[in-house]
Write a protein that holds these residues in place. Structure first.
Motif, short mmCIF file in Angstrom:
data_model
loop_
_atom_site.label_atom_id
_atom_site.label_comp_id
_atom_site.label_asym_id
_atom_site.label_seq_id
_atom_site.Cartn_x
_atom_site.Cartn_y
_atom_site.Cartn_z
N ALA A 182 39.70 42.23 -18.91
CA ALA A 182 38.60 40.80 -18.56
C ALA A 182 38.37 40.92 -20.42
O ALA A 182 37.61 39.45 -21.27
CB ALA A 182 37.56 41.68 -18.20
N ILE A 184 38.94 41.78 -23.61
CA ILE A 184 40.08 41.59 -24.33
C ILE A 184 40.74 39.36 -24.27
O ILE A 184 41.06 39.31 -25.36
CB ILE A 184 41.59 42.17 -24.52
CG1 ILE A 184 41.34 43.69 -23.85
CG2 ILE A 184 42.82 42.62 -25.37
CD1 ILE A 184 40.11 43.91 -25.03
N GLN A 185 40.62 39.22 -22.76
CA GLN A 185 40.90 37.88 -22.25
C GLN A 185 39.90 36.94 -23.45
O GLN A 185 39.61 36.01 -24.37
CB GLN A 185 40.08 37.72 -21.24
CG GLN A 185 41.92 37.70 -20.71
CD GLN A 185 41.16 37.23 -18.62
OE1 GLN A 185 40.54 36.35 -18.35
NE2 GLN A 185 41.89 37.57 -18.35
N ALA A 186 38.38 37.64 -23.43
CA ALA A 186 37.65 36.59 -23.70
C ALA A 186 37.36 36.95 -25.86
O ALA A 186 37.03 35.87 -26.33
CB ALA A 186 35.82 37.52 -23.80
N GLN A 187 38.10 38.14 -26.51
CA GLN A 187 38.16 38.49 -27.83
C GLN A 187 39.86 37.25 -27.99
O GLN A 187 39.00 36.59 -29.64
CB GLN A 187 38.73 39.54 -28.13
CG GLN A 187 37.66 40.60 -27.98
CD GLN A 187 38.13 42.21 -28.28
OE1 GLN A 187 39.40 42.39 -28.31
NE2 GLN A 187 37.26 43.26 -28.06
N LEU A 189 40.44 34.09 -26.05
CA LEU A 189 40.46 32.67 -25.77
C LEU A 189 38.95 32.62 -27.46
O LEU A 189 39.25 31.36 -27.73
CB LEU A 189 38.96 32.61 -24.74
CG LEU A 189 40.36 33.19 -23.65
CD1 LEU A 189 38.99 32.65 -22.67
CD2 LEU A 189 41.08 31.50 -23.49
N GLU A 190 38.36 33.46 -27.70
CA GLU A 190 37.44 33.76 -28.80
C GLU A 190 38.47 33.15 -30.53
O GLU A 190 38.16 32.21 -31.59
CB GLU A 190 36.73 34.43 -29.44
CG GLU A 190 35.20 34.00 -29.89
CD GLU A 190 35.42 34.11 -31.39
OE1 GLU A 190 34.81 33.36 -32.11
OE2 GLU A 190 36.04 35.17 -32.11
N HIS A 208 46.40 29.18 -15.52
CA HIS A 208 45.37 28.88 -14.04
C HIS A 208 44.65 29.09 -14.31
O HIS A 208 43.93 28.84 -13.46
CB HIS A 208 46.67 29.23 -13.13
CG HIS A 208 46.11 31.01 -13.01
ND1 HIS A 208 47.20 31.74 -14.19
CD2 HIS A 208 45.50 31.66 -12.44
CE1 HIS A 208 46.66 32.90 -13.75
NE2 HIS A 208 45.69 33.73 -12.92
N ASP A 209 43.61 29.48 -15.16
CA ASP A 209 42.24 30.23 -15.20
C ASP A 209 40.97 28.81 -15.47
O ASP A 209 41.25 28.51 -17.06
CB ASP A 209 41.55 31.38 -15.83
CG ASP A 209 41.14 31.76 -16.15
OD1 ASP A 209 39.85 30.92 -15.55
OD2 ASP A 209 40.66 32.75 -16.57
N GLY A 211 38.53 28.35 -15.39
CA GLY A 211 37.02 28.50 -16.55
C GLY A 211 37.34 29.39 -17.83
O GLY A 211 36.94 28.01 -19.11
N ALA A 212 39.00 29.39 -18.30
CA ALA A 212 39.53 30.02 -19.28
C ALA A 212 39.40 28.54 -20.38
O ALA A 212 39.52 28.85 -21.69
CB ALA A 212 40.53 30.83 -19.61
N ALA A 214 38.26 25.09 -19.84
CA ALA A 214 36.65 24.96 -19.49
C ALA A 214 36.31 24.79 -21.20
O ALA A 214 35.85 24.46 -22.06
CB ALA A 214 35.92 25.21 -18.31
N GLN A 215 36.54 26.19 -21.29
CA GLN A 215 35.73 26.63 -22.39
C GLN A 215 36.69 27.13 -23.54
O GLN A 215 36.06 26.74 -24.85
CB GLN A 215 35.55 28.35 -22.16
CG GLN A 215 34.39 28.94 -21.31
CD GLN A 215 34.71 30.16 -21.49
OE1 GLN A 215 35.23 30.95 -21.57
NE2 GLN A 215 33.54 30.12 -21.38
N ILE A 216 37.83 26.39 -23.97
CA ILE A 216 38.06 26.00 -25.47
C ILE A 216 39.10 24.64 -25.34
O ILE A 216 39.50 24.52 -26.34
CB ILE A 216 39.13 27.41 -25.38
CG1 ILE A 216 41.01 27.15 -24.91
CG2 ILE A 216 38.32 28.25 -25.60
CD1 ILE A 216 41.86 28.78 -25.14
N PRO B 260 35.10 33.87 -17.47
CA PRO B 260 34.95 32.16 -18.18
C PRO B 260 34.70 31.55 -17.01
O PRO B 260 34.96 31.49 -15.71
CB PRO B 260 36.36 32.27 -18.42
CG PRO B 260 37.20 33.05 -18.43
CD PRO B 260 36.60 34.29 -17.50
N PRO B 262 33.83 28.02 -16.53
CA PRO B 262 33.12 26.35 -16.60
C PRO B 262 31.52 25.95 -16.83
O PRO B 262 30.84 25.97 -16.04
CB PRO B 262 33.86 25.56 -15.49
CG PRO B 262 34.31 26.42 -15.02
CD PRO B 262 34.24 27.90 -14.81
N ARG B 269 28.90 34.33 -24.76
CA ARG B 269 29.21 35.74 -24.31
C ARG B 269 29.10 36.85 -25.40
O ARG B 269 28.58 36.99 -25.95
CB ARG B 269 30.94 35.17 -24.33
CG ARG B 269 31.27 34.31 -23.42
CD ARG B 269 32.68 35.10 -23.02
NE ARG B 269 33.42 33.92 -22.81
CZ ARG B 269 35.35 33.83 -23.04
NH1 ARG B 269 35.52 34.73 -23.39
NH2 ARG B 269 35.40 33.13 -21.91
#
Lengths: 330, 329
Positions: A182, A184-187, A189-190, A208-209, A211-212, A214-216, B260, B262, B269
């Motif tokens: 989790a 590292i995922q955030a890193q 994506l950033e 398939h995520d 949330g991810a 939506a963010q990028i 993440p 939405p 973060r």
């Protein structure tokens, strides 16, 4: 709209079984596009087909245009000037995409030689610059290490560095964070968001995520059983999903805030591509389906609010409003 | 909290030894380092952490599948017998495990009904005549149709296979179920089906459950209490609601904010620097200090004790736990 890639009626069949049933998709220069769907929906196959990376048994028809060039059916030499150079791709499992017996620096230099004809000291300097750009600490010293000496997150950074070597116009990131932890995922994506800002390359983010995505991403396409079922700007589509499948995907995600509640799964399973239901492929799992849904397949049609939608009985706008209210409150 | 204690772990330690190359020095990896936890009957304890945090090793140790170098596991007040002994085997009918990958947990040459029935035969539960009916009722309980009993694992979808694994685990009417990433390999829509199934089981059977996962969203939905692990140690523990709403340990805070959501922008973060360190080269002091935004001098030298800042919660952090808080027993 200015288009970088234009996909028209792309179809793929494996051993005579169609898995992609005519995809129309445009990617604008610099755009961040998300492709969402469950395993087997065709989101990866679309781009593997576009880049000619599918095995020989796959039958690919339709058109994928990059600028003036046609990629479907193009000879190998033509594709090789595109792959890695104009369109680069990174995958879910970076450690299996890198060569374990070649030092990572040399692997990046190889990409630089192929795509930009850089050699020797110039290639090495550029490789180190790319490694630093993707956030590998102490890059000059780690240039000579092997992949097993890097963690999973760093291997993904190295893959991204290699993808950047050809200065591509488009980066296809296929589930790039799924295998990572989790934090590292955030890193990562950033990092992907920052690279797009800095280099201006377009990004297609397959995941398939939700949330991810939506963010990028700015725009998203939801795929089901080899077709696009809903597409549009991320905020609108995620705030008011109108295809029952998109809505179902959201309902199935456990929430991080508000009271704990039973999840609302989508009943049943993804259909077998060898035995697709007649009509709308989602109908057997759809709570809104009418009899007509299993007779005629709805076309993907443009909606007044700027999205496209393939559903005869979509989630109504009004209910979509109450849905977002309920979402805002939880 | 009046329910009886089902499982208790005291100061569990698991050390793996590995050698670099043929002649290299032996390095010790403390995969699980002095972990203590309690689980009451009917309760679900979530264990979260990143890869290498020792959460799966801990899960195996709780069932005696992985021997402890230190500490003890008490099951219903009695120390767990040694792995492989006849008493341990008998006890195994009371404690079962569900694995991440159902396909590799199932025998692909046996029909699913045969596999669900197998534990009944092994533990001699019911008469042989009663077993087919019991098998059928287990299948119904997990949402499989009785006619699917004759199928082989490859003929089922991922979600259905995981249901078979769960039905098999429930066959012996266990008091404890340890689930290690049971839904991680499944698609979102199918994941929800299995999560709901596990929730129903919590209500119906008074089953104690240890739910190991890296997916905080799923854990929040299932667990009553949550323990957060980092490099082999529990760094925070408490009621699930509180852990996710007001995490106290800086690592938990980063973990919760890294999910993440939405609508939440990326820059809202807490982005941790660096990666989880190699368990074989654990940093001195608090293992999290090299990545911690709040680290102070003390954090680099002394391992923080698990303290109790308020009843029901425990935090191992020099900065946020409060130096005056009592140390957890």
């Amino acid at each position: 709209m200015d288009r970088l890639v234009e996909i028209r009626d792309l179809r793929v069949a494996f051993d005579g079984v169609p898995v992609l049933h005519g995809i129309d998709l445009d990617v604008a220069p610099g755009e961040a596009l998300g492709l969402v769907g469950e395993s087997g929906c065709g989101k990866s196959v679309t781009w593997l087909a576009a880049l000619g990376l599918l095995p020989a048994k796959a039958r690919v028809t339709g058109s994928v245009r990059l600028g003036a060039g046609e990629l479907v059916g193009a000879p190998r030499e033509a594709l090789e000037t595109v792959r890695g150079k104009r369109i680069a791709m990174i995958f879910q499992d970076p450690s299996s995409a890198l060569n374990p017996v070649i030092r990572v620096g040399r692997q990046i230099c190889e990409a630089l030689r192929l795509h930009r004809d850089l050699r020797g000291a110039a290639a090495k300097a550029e490789a180190i610059r790319l490694m630093e750009m993707v956030g590998i600490p102490d890059a000059p010293r780690r240039f000579d290490l092997y992949t097993h000496e890097f963690s999973g997150g760093q291997c993904q950074r190295l893959m991204i560095a290699m993808a950047l070597a050809g200065r591509p116009d488009l980066l296809i990131a296929d589930e790039p964070t799924t295998a990572l932890d989790a934090t590292i995922q955030a890193q990562i994506l950033e990092l992907l968001a920052r690279l797009r800002r800095e280099t201006g390359m377009a990004t297609v983010f397959i995941s398939h995520d939700l949330g991810a995505v939506a963010q990028i991403c700015e725009r998203v396409c939801v795929m089901y059983a080899g077709r696009i079922v809903e597409a549009g700007p991320v905020e609108r589509l995620f705030a008011h999903p109108r295809h029952p499948y998109t809505r179902g995907l959201f309902d199935a995600i456990p929430q991080m805030t508000g009271p704990r509640r039973r999840l609302v799964p989508i009943p049943g399973t993804v259909p077998d591509p060898r035995a697709l239901p007649p009509g709308c492929a989602f109908a057997p799992r759809c709570t809104r389906a009418h009899d007509a849904c299993s007779r005629a397949r709805p076309d993907l049609l443009a909606q007044p609010d700027g999205r496209t939608l393939a559903c005869a009985y979509p989630v109504p706008e009004a209910r979509a409003d109450s849905f977002s209210m309920e979402r805002a409150m939880t | 909290m009046s329910r009886p204690l089902l499982l208790e772990a005291r100061d569990l330690v698991r050390i793996y030894r590995s050698r670099r190359g043929l002649t290299g020095a032996v390095t010790e990896v403390r995969a699980v380092d002095e972990v203590s936890l309690k689980l009451r009957a009917g309760e679900t304890l979530g264990i979260v952490g990143e890869s290498g945090s020792g959460k799966s090793t801990l899960g195996r140790m709780l069932l005696g599948l992985d021997p402890a170098q230190g500490g003890t596991v008490l099951f219903e007040g009695m120390p767990l017998p040694r792995f492989g002994t006849p008493i341990w085997r008998r006890l195994r009918s009371r404690m079962q495990m569900v694995w991440q990958d159902p396909l590799s947990a199932l025998d692909r040459r046996l029909t699913v009904a045969a596999q669900i029935r197998e534990p009944l035969d092994i533990h001699r539960i019911g008469t042989p005549e009663e077993r087919p009916a019991r098998t059928a009722s287990l299948m119904t309980a997990v949402g499989l149709r009785a006619d699917q009993g004759g199928r082989y694992p490859h003929e089922l979808s991922g979600g259905q296979r995981q249901r078979v694994v769960i039905a098999r685990a429930l066959a012996t009417n266990p008091a404890l179920l340890v689930c290690d990433e049971p839904v991680s390999a499944l698609d979102v829509s199918i994941q929800a089906q299995v999560v709901n199934l596990l929730r129903d089981l919590q209500g119906q059977k008074g089953l104690g459950m240890v739910f190991i996962s890296h997916d905080l969203k799923v854990v929040r939905n299932l667990a009553d209490r949550v323990a957060v692990m980092y490099l082999g140690r529990i760094v925070e523990e408490g009621p699930a609601e509180q852990i996710f709403a007001e995490p106290r340990h800086p690592y938990t805070q980063a973990l919760v904010s890294s999910i993440p959501v939405p609508g939440r922008p990326l820059d809202a973060r807490i982005l941790l620097q660096g990666e989880p360190p190699n368990p074989a080269a654990r940093p001195p002091g608090c293992a999290f200090h090299p990545r911690c935004p709040l680290a102070q001098g003390l954090c680099r030298t002394r391992v923080p004790a698990l303290r109790v800042p308020e009843p029901g919660r425990a935090v191992a952090c020099h900065v946020t736990a409060g130096a005056q808080s009592p140390v957890a027993a």
